[in-house]
Design a protein around this motif. Sequence first.
Motif, PDB file in Angstrom:
ATOM      1  N   SER A 166       0.852  -1.193   0.000  1.00 58.30           N
ATOM      2  CA  SER A 166       0.000   0.000   0.000  1.00 58.30           C
ATOM      3  C   SER A 166       0.888   1.243   0.000  1.00 58.30           C
ATOM      4  CB  SER A 166      -0.909   0.005   1.224  1.00 58.30           C
ATOM      5  OG  SER A 166      -0.156   0.401   2.351  1.00 58.30           O
ATOM      6  N   SER A 203       0.796   3.828   1.811  1.00 61.58           N
ATOM      7  CA  SER A 203       1.203   4.286   3.139  1.00 61.58           C
ATOM      8  C   SER A 203       2.292   3.387   3.730  1.00 61.58           C
ATOM      9  CB  SER A 203       0.000   4.400   4.069  1.00 61.58           C
ATOM     10  OG  SER A 203      -0.782   3.244   3.983  1.00 61.58           O
ATOM     11  N   ASP A 204       2.216   2.074   3.480  1.00 57.20           N
ATOM     12  CA  ASP A 204       3.287   1.187   3.959  1.00 57.20           C
ATOM     13  C   ASP A 204       4.600   1.506   3.263  1.00 57.20           C
ATOM     14  OD1 ASP A 204       1.648  -0.097   5.705  1.00 57.20           O
ATOM     15  OD2 ASP A 204       1.297  -1.868   4.445  1.00 57.20           O
ATOM     16  N   VAL A 217       5.527   4.354   1.980  1.00 58.19           N
ATOM     17  CA  VAL A 217       6.067   5.628   2.465  1.00 58.19           C
ATOM     18  C   VAL A 217       6.728   5.460   3.837  1.00 58.19           C
ATOM     19  CG1 VAL A 217       5.322   7.858   3.420  1.00 58.19           C
ATOM     20  CG2 VAL A 217       4.724   7.232   1.084  1.00 58.19           C
ATOM     21  N   LEU A 218       6.120   4.629   4.665  1.00 58.37           N
ATOM     22  CA  LEU A 218       6.687   4.355   5.988  1.00 58.37           C
ATOM     23  C   LEU A 218       8.075   3.737   5.853  1.00 58.37           C
ATOM     24  CD1 LEU A 218       5.210   4.910   8.621  1.00 58.37           C
ATOM     25  CD2 LEU A 218       4.620   2.474   8.735  1.00 58.37           C
ATOM     26  N   ARG A 262       4.963  11.364  -0.172  1.00 52.26           N
ATOM     27  CA  ARG A 262       3.593  11.501   0.317  1.00 52.26           C
ATOM     28  C   ARG A 262       2.670  10.449  -0.291  1.00 52.26           C
ATOM     29  NH1 ARG A 262      -0.194  16.925   0.166  1.00 52.26           N
ATOM     30  NH2 ARG A 262      -2.107  15.882   0.807  1.00 52.26           N
ATOM     31  N   PRO A 263       1.959   9.703   0.568  1.00 49.06           N
ATOM     32  CA  PRO A 263       1.013   8.705   0.077  1.00 49.06           C
ATOM     33  C   PRO A 263      -0.404   9.277   0.080  1.00 49.06           C
ATOM     34  CG  PRO A 263       1.285   8.403   2.414  1.00 49.06           C
ATOM     35  CD  PRO A 263       2.046   9.664   2.049  1.00 49.06           C
ATOM     36  N   GLY A 264      -1.335   8.513  -0.500  1.00 49.94           N
ATOM     37  CA  GLY A 264      -2.745   8.841  -0.311  1.00 49.94           C
ATOM     38  C   GLY A 264      -3.376   9.586  -1.455  1.00 49.94           C
ATOM     39  N   GLU A 315      -7.537   4.118  -2.650  1.00 51.75           N
ATOM     40  CA  GLU A 315      -6.225   3.778  -2.064  1.00 51.75           C
ATOM     41  C   GLU A 315      -5.217   4.913  -2.226  1.00 51.75           C
ATOM     42  OE1 GLU A 315      -7.651   2.022  -4.522  1.00 51.75           O
ATOM     43  OE2 GLU A 315      -8.665   0.545  -3.243  1.00 51.75           O
ATOM     44  N   LEU A 323       1.537   6.747  -4.346  1.00 51.83           N
ATOM     45  CA  LEU A 323       2.732   7.220  -3.694  1.00 51.83           C
ATOM     46  C   LEU A 323       3.246   8.328  -4.589  1.00 51.83           C
ATOM     47  CD1 LEU A 323       5.019   4.307  -2.741  1.00 51.83           C
ATOM     48  CD2 LEU A 323       5.759   6.643  -2.536  1.00 51.83           C
TER      49      LEU A 323
END
Lengths: 387, 74
Positions: A320, A322-323, A325-326, A337-339, A355, A358
């Motif tokens: 995903s 967000s994962d 980006v982490l 930046r995700p999302g 979803e 990225l």
Amino acid sequence: MSRTVYLDNAATSWPKPEVMMKAMCAFSSSVGANPGRSGHTLSIEAARIILAARETVAALFAIPNPLRVAFTRNATEALNIAIHGLLGEGGHVVTSSMEHNSVMRPLRALEGRGLRVDAAPCSATGELDPRDLLPLLRPETKAVVITHASNVTGTLMPIGEIGAACRERGIALCVDASQTAGTVPIDVEAMRVDLLAFTGHKALLGPQGTGGLYLREGLEHKVAALMQGGTGSASEFEVQPGFMPDKYEAGTPNTIGIAGLGASAGFILERGVEAVREYETGLVARLLAGLSSIPGVSVHGVADASRRSAVVSFTLKGVSPSDAVLSLDANYGIMARPGLHCAPSAHRTIGTFPEGTLRFSPGFFTTPEDIDHAVEAVARIAQGKRR
Amino acid sequence: MTAAGWCVLLFDSVSQVLLAEKVLKQAALGHKVIPVPRQISSDCGVCIRFDPAERDRVVEALAGKVEVREICFV
Ligand SMILES: Cc1ncc(COP(=O)(O)O)c(C=O)c1O
């Protein structure tokens, strides 16, 4: 040594030029006064700093009269002035399906009060064919409000063609230049732009809390002000002055921020927007080539770097945004930046809602090595490696 | 300063005062940005004072560049 690679310049640029910090410190330490309100030496000096910033910004967009630029807190405030001021009493407006919420939310708010909104459909690469927008223009259309470049895909919109059609029909063209001011050449007259909303903290390399709105000659009579208050002018009257830029600049401005913005805009002007553009296009081409060669990576938007601003959105199969980006942050020092990037409609258009994607957005201070480091990191994450 | 006192240029806004200041500087015409004198209706807080002997040259320099609201004697 841990390395930081900042690839979030589309959210806000960083680092900033040294001259910006110097101008802000100089204002704070040796000027400090309320610009033009008081008539003493320091007050006049503060007003001179603001005028100089206005002149520099105007020069960047080929605006002949610097007083046509009103400073605001950001692009959002500029867009709200333009949209509420022009369309507050209803009517018909045309926009695109790639807009940021700072365009869509004011439009939707007014829709609840009788404004009719049509959004021209864009392709899965975020491109707008003017032939999909022109049929939406009606005799009662008051304005077209459209982004210059999408903050999700970087796709550049055909502003010149839309501008010519609008001018012919007497429709006001309002352009959201948040993603392009400072990095893509803008000439308001050549592009037939009536209102230009820009933000100071992205490619103009200025501080947060700065932005502005350009209005073409005469439009101040059609665009109501959002706020009223002190301007240091026409003080004997209790009605807001109707002239530029005072009409839209009620209250003490962010002088320290504008001092910084003026210095940063001067930094860009010295180098030339064309040169900045060429450098960043090179970075984007390198990034596109690198990401496209990684199995499991889908890059969104047009393949040609010269047809996008310095923004690249992509998705990774099985990871995903967000994962990813982490992991980029924790394991590689990469800031991305995700999302949904405040642009749900744009993500629906390119098929990445809800979803998101990225996003890597290089900037003036990004190096080719930073790009290679980021591509390498994405390749490792795509292969399921932690580091 | 001449016996006749000063001429004062009034503008709608401080930005215009400062634009005019730049024009006059470029034209090498003597002038000073000052708070609007009390005897004149204070509109924007500042104005430009100059020698009345320069009046024509000042008016000519600003023509088409900055809109002057009023020229007064003080
Ligand atoms: C396309 C676009 N429009 C508007 C904005 C809003 O800019 P600001 O947050 O400076 O008001 C942004 C960035 O956040 C953007 O990318």
